[in-house]
Design an enzyme around this catalytic site. Structure first.
Site: not given
Length: 294
Positions: A74, A178
């Site tokens: 991918d 985050d």
């Protein structure tokens, strides 16, 4: 049978013996069908035995090729898609990686499946891309495309970052976390899935916003229309980093604005006849698999 694909380019992951063998085998197969075969310049530089085939840059492939066959995983497909998106060249993926959500033809079936596609037995599926721009002091300092996702994260610091999120100029919230994943339907089975984001069918006209470890437990993934304009403004004092498909990155400073919209470009994926998105999910994600017994 005559085919609309007369010029076919091969693009593979660099420095991989498996890719070298597969690229050459496919190139010979295509030449036997009396097609013009090109091997992408970077791919050719890492393969011995390509002297019999023409070498082309991404720009040449985009301008003249009828089809690009991506051999790898991918990551290879993401890189090729970003390089060729503006040209509209259809892409086919031969999987030599692990999961292969985008490269859906197995190595063992490559020649048979490619032959079917060349004979016109295929389905075409457009995949939405994201247009991402970083604004600093109102001036554009970085711009690129992404097929999977745009990810803001805390970079190298060991604590949360803080940013404002706005959609279509409407303030949504200030988040401490985050970071944030902005994902297309294609990317919903990638990093966003690992962060508990939703799986979006490729035909859904949506963008998923998936928080990364938010401080407020009520901050949940949200899917918005892909006509939306997303602005993420990094608040002081911390800097951060933004990643595009995990392949390009840019270091953000406090006060920078990341703007994400749907790109006017789309990736044209060709699937072998009989391809099923849900069958692919069932196989890759092991749905319906029997439980393991020790």
């Amino acid at each position: 049978m005559d085919t609309q694909f007369r010029k076919v380019a091969l693009v593979g992951k660099y420095q991989s013996p498996d890719v070298e063998e597969s690229v050459l085998a496919i190139a010979r197969f295509l030449r036997e069908r009396e097609l013009t075969v090109w091997i992408e310049q970077g791919t050719a530089s890492s393969i011995s035995g390509v002297a019999d085939f023409a070498v082309a840059t991404h720009e040449q492939i985009g301008g003249e090729a009828d089809l690009a066959v991506v051999v790898g995983g991918d990551g290879s497909m993401l890189n090729t898609a970003r390089r060729l998106a503006e040209y509209g060249v259809p892409l086919v993926g031969v999987n030599l990686g692990r999961l292969g959500f985008l490269t859906d033809i197995s190595r063992s079936d490559a020649q048979q499946r490619l032959g079917e596609i060349l004979d016109g037995r295929y389905t075409e599926e457009p995949r939405v891309m994201l247009d991402a721009e970083v604004l600093r002091g109102g001036r554009s300092v970085f711009h690129t495309l992404a097929l999977n996702d745009v990810v803001v994260n805390k970079g190298e610091i060991g604590r949360m970052i803080e940013f404002d999120l706005s959609i279509d100029d409407e303030f949504v919230y200030t988040q401490r976390s985050d970071g944030m994943i902005v994902s297309t339907p294609t990317g919903s089975t990638a990093y966003a899935l690992s962060a508990n984001g939703p799986i979006l069918h490729p035909s859904v006209d949506g963008i998923a916003l998936v928080p990364l470890c938010p401080h407020a437990l009520t901050a949940r993934p949200v899917t918005i229309p892909d006509s939306s304009r997303i602005d993420i403004v990094l608040l002081p004092p911390n800097d951060a980093r933004v990643h595009f498909d995990g392949q390009a990155r840019f270091d953000l400073r406090a006060g920078d604005r990341l703007r994400v919209t749907r790109s006017p470009h789309a990736v044209r994926l060709l699937h072998p006849y009989g391809y099923s998105y849900f069958a692919m999910l069932r196989q890759k994600l092991h749905w319906s698999a029997p439980p393991r017994h020790n």
